[in-house]
Design a protein around this motif. Structure first.
Motif, PDB file in Angstrom:
ATOM      1  N   MET A   1       0.843  -1.183   0.000  1.00 36.44           N
ATOM      2  CA  MET A   1       0.000   0.000   0.000  1.00 36.44           C
ATOM      3  C   MET A   1       0.885   1.242   0.000  1.00 36.44           C
ATOM      4  O   MET A   1       1.913   1.278   0.664  1.00 36.44           O
ATOM      5  N   LYS A   2       0.419   2.243  -0.714  1.00 33.68           N
ATOM      6  CA  LYS A   2       1.144   3.500  -0.769  1.00 33.68           C
ATOM      7  C   LYS A   2       0.736   4.379   0.414  1.00 33.68           C
ATOM      8  O   LYS A   2      -0.271   4.136   1.082  1.00 33.68           O
ATOM      9  N   ALA A   3       1.539   5.399   0.646  1.00 30.13           N
ATOM     10  CA  ALA A   3       1.302   6.295   1.786  1.00 30.13           C
ATOM     11  C   ALA A   3      -0.080   6.963   1.753  1.00 30.13           C
ATOM     12  O   ALA A   3      -0.750   7.026   2.784  1.00 30.13           O
ATOM     13  N   PRO A   4      -0.568   7.462   0.600  1.00 34.96           N
ATOM     14  CA  PRO A   4      -1.905   8.061   0.609  1.00 34.96           C
ATOM     15  C   PRO A   4      -3.006   7.062   0.953  1.00 34.96           C
ATOM     16  O   PRO A   4      -3.987   7.415   1.604  1.00 34.96           O
ATOM     17  N   GLN A   5      -2.830   5.830   0.529  1.00 34.44           N
ATOM     18  CA  GLN A   5      -3.827   4.808   0.856  1.00 34.44           C
ATOM     19  C   GLN A   5      -3.830   4.508   2.348  1.00 34.44           C
ATOM     20  O   GLN A   5      -4.897   4.346   2.953  1.00 34.44           O
ATOM     21  N   LEU A   6      -2.654   4.434   2.949  1.00 34.38           N
ATOM     22  CA  LEU A   6      -2.573   4.202   4.393  1.00 34.38           C
ATOM     23  C   LEU A   6      -3.157   5.376   5.171  1.00 34.38           C
ATOM     24  O   LEU A   6      -3.852   5.191   6.168  1.00 34.38           O
ATOM     25  N   PHE A   7      -2.862   6.587   4.713  1.00 38.56           N
ATOM     26  CA  PHE A   7      -3.398   7.765   5.374  1.00 38.56           C
ATOM     27  C   PHE A   7      -4.924   7.806   5.246  1.00 38.56           C
ATOM     28  O   PHE A   7      -5.631   8.124   6.199  1.00 38.56           O
ATOM     29  N   GLY A   8      -5.445   7.454   4.079  1.00 34.94           N
ATOM     30  CA  GLY A   8      -6.898   7.393   3.890  1.00 34.94           C
ATOM     31  C   GLY A   8      -7.535   6.341   4.795  1.00 34.94           C
ATOM     32  O   GLY A   8      -8.622   6.556   5.345  1.00 34.94           O
TER      33      GLY A   8
ATOM     34  N   ALA B   1      -6.335   5.380   7.700  1.00 36.85           N
ATOM     35  CA  ALA B   1      -6.286   5.934   9.058  1.00 36.85           C
ATOM     36  C   ALA B   1      -7.400   6.951   9.268  1.00 36.85           C
ATOM     37  O   ALA B   1      -8.011   7.002  10.342  1.00 36.85           O
ATOM     38  N   LEU B   2      -7.695   7.751   8.244  1.00 34.08           N
ATOM     39  CA  LEU B   2      -8.789   8.716   8.357  1.00 34.08           C
ATOM     40  C   LEU B   2     -10.129   8.011   8.519  1.00 34.08           C
ATOM     41  O   LEU B   2     -10.968   8.418   9.332  1.00 34.08           O
TER      42      LEU B   2
ATOM     43  N   TRP C   1     -18.966  11.383   9.694  1.00 32.29           N
ATOM     44  CA  TRP C   1     -19.356  11.329   8.284  1.00 32.29           C
ATOM     45  C   TRP C   1     -18.224  11.850   7.404  1.00 32.29           C
ATOM     46  O   TRP C   1     -17.891  11.254   6.384  1.00 32.29           O
ATOM     47  N   TRP C   2     -17.605  12.970   7.829  1.00 35.02           N
ATOM     48  CA  TRP C   2     -16.534  13.565   7.042  1.00 35.02           C
ATOM     49  C   TRP C   2     -15.322  12.636   6.980  1.00 35.02           C
ATOM     50  O   TRP C   2     -14.728  12.433   5.916  1.00 35.02           O
ATOM     51  N   PHE C   3     -14.944  12.062   8.124  1.00 35.52           N
ATOM     52  CA  PHE C   3     -13.789  11.159   8.138  1.00 35.52           C
ATOM     53  C   PHE C   3     -14.080   9.853   7.407  1.00 35.52           C
ATOM     54  O   PHE C   3     -13.192   9.301   6.748  1.00 35.52           O
ATOM     55  N   LEU C   4     -15.296   9.338   7.499  1.00 32.30           N
ATOM     56  CA  LEU C   4     -15.624   8.100   6.787  1.00 32.30           C
ATOM     57  C   LEU C   4     -15.613   8.304   5.274  1.00 32.30           C
ATOM     58  O   LEU C   4     -15.359   7.356   4.524  1.00 32.30           O
ATOM     59  N   ARG C   5     -15.885   9.514   4.839  1.00 38.27           N
ATOM     60  CA  ARG C   5     -15.785   9.828   3.412  1.00 38.27           C
ATOM     61  C   ARG C   5     -14.341   9.959   2.962  1.00 38.27           C
ATOM     62  O   ARG C   5     -14.065  10.071   1.773  1.00 38.27           O
TER      63      ARG C   5
ATOM     64  N   ALA D   1     -12.165  12.369   4.338  1.00 37.35           N
ATOM     65  CA  ALA D   1     -11.731  13.745   4.605  1.00 37.35           C
ATOM     66  C   ALA D   1     -11.067  14.341   3.367  1.00 37.35           C
ATOM     67  O   ALA D   1      -9.858  14.559   3.344  1.00 37.35           O
ATOM     68  N   PRO D   2     -11.844  14.601   2.306  1.00 40.79           N
ATOM     69  CA  PRO D   2     -11.246  15.007   1.029  1.00 40.79           C
ATOM     70  C   PRO D   2     -10.346  16.241   1.129  1.00 40.79           C
ATOM     71  O   PRO D   2      -9.287  16.281   0.500  1.00 40.79           O
ATOM     72  N   TRP D   3     -10.739  17.236   1.916  1.00 38.92           N
ATOM     73  CA  TRP D   3      -9.921  18.434   2.028  1.00 38.92           C
ATOM     74  C   TRP D   3      -8.576  18.104   2.656  1.00 38.92           C
ATOM     75  O   TRP D   3      -7.537  18.596   2.213  1.00 38.92           O
ATOM     76  N   LEU D   4      -8.585  17.269   3.670  1.00 39.46           N
ATOM     77  CA  LEU D   4      -7.355  16.885   4.355  1.00 39.46           C
ATOM     78  C   LEU D   4      -6.460  16.042   3.441  1.00 39.46           C
ATOM     79  O   LEU D   4      -5.237  16.192   3.438  1.00 39.46           O
ATOM     80  N   MET D   5      -7.057  15.176   2.653  1.00 42.92           N
ATOM     81  CA  MET D   5      -6.274  14.376   1.707  1.00 42.92           C
ATOM     82  C   MET D   5      -5.629  15.268   0.647  1.00 42.92           C
ATOM     83  O   MET D   5      -4.479  15.055   0.280  1.00 42.92           O
ATOM     84  N   GLN D   6      -6.369  16.265   0.149  1.00 44.81           N
ATOM     85  CA  GLN D   6      -5.797  17.190  -0.827  1.00 44.81           C
ATOM     86  C   GLN D   6      -4.663  17.998  -0.223  1.00 44.81           C
ATOM     87  O   GLN D   6      -3.693  18.318  -0.891  1.00 44.81           O
TER      88      GLN D   6
END
Length: 84
Positions: free
Chosen positions: A1-8, A10-11, A60-64, A66-71
């Motif tokens: 898994m790549k870092a963005p996938q792991l971070f997602g 975790a979110l 709800w935001w984290f289960l989605r 957290a698009p703003w945080l991912m960007q």
């Protein structure tokens, strides 16, 4: 898994924690809300509603994902980890 996938992941797990917290407080908050509404304590009822809704909104935001945080953390990658 790549870092963005792991971070997602975790979110989303953080979202599950917030959802558990919100749902475990819901029954007690509901009965407190009824008691305060029957006693005409409107401000207390508003505080109970706000205290119940903000963890649900965060969940709800984290289960989605957290698009703003991912960007913010990974601006050059899409949600699945591929470069744009």
């Amino acid at each position: 898994m790549k870092a963005p996938q792991l971070f997602g992941l975790a979110l989303r797990l953080t979202g599950l924690i917030f959802l558990y917290d919100a749902l475990s407080d819901f029954p007690g908050g509901f009965f407190k809300l009824i008691a305060h509404l029957t006693a005409f304590k409107v401000w207390s009822a508003v505080e109970i509603i706000a205290g119940t809704l903000w963890p649900l909104a965060l969940a709800w935001w984290f289960l989605r994902g957290a698009p703003w945080l991912m960007q913010l953390t990974y601006p050059g990658e899409s949600r699945d980890g591929a470069l744009r």
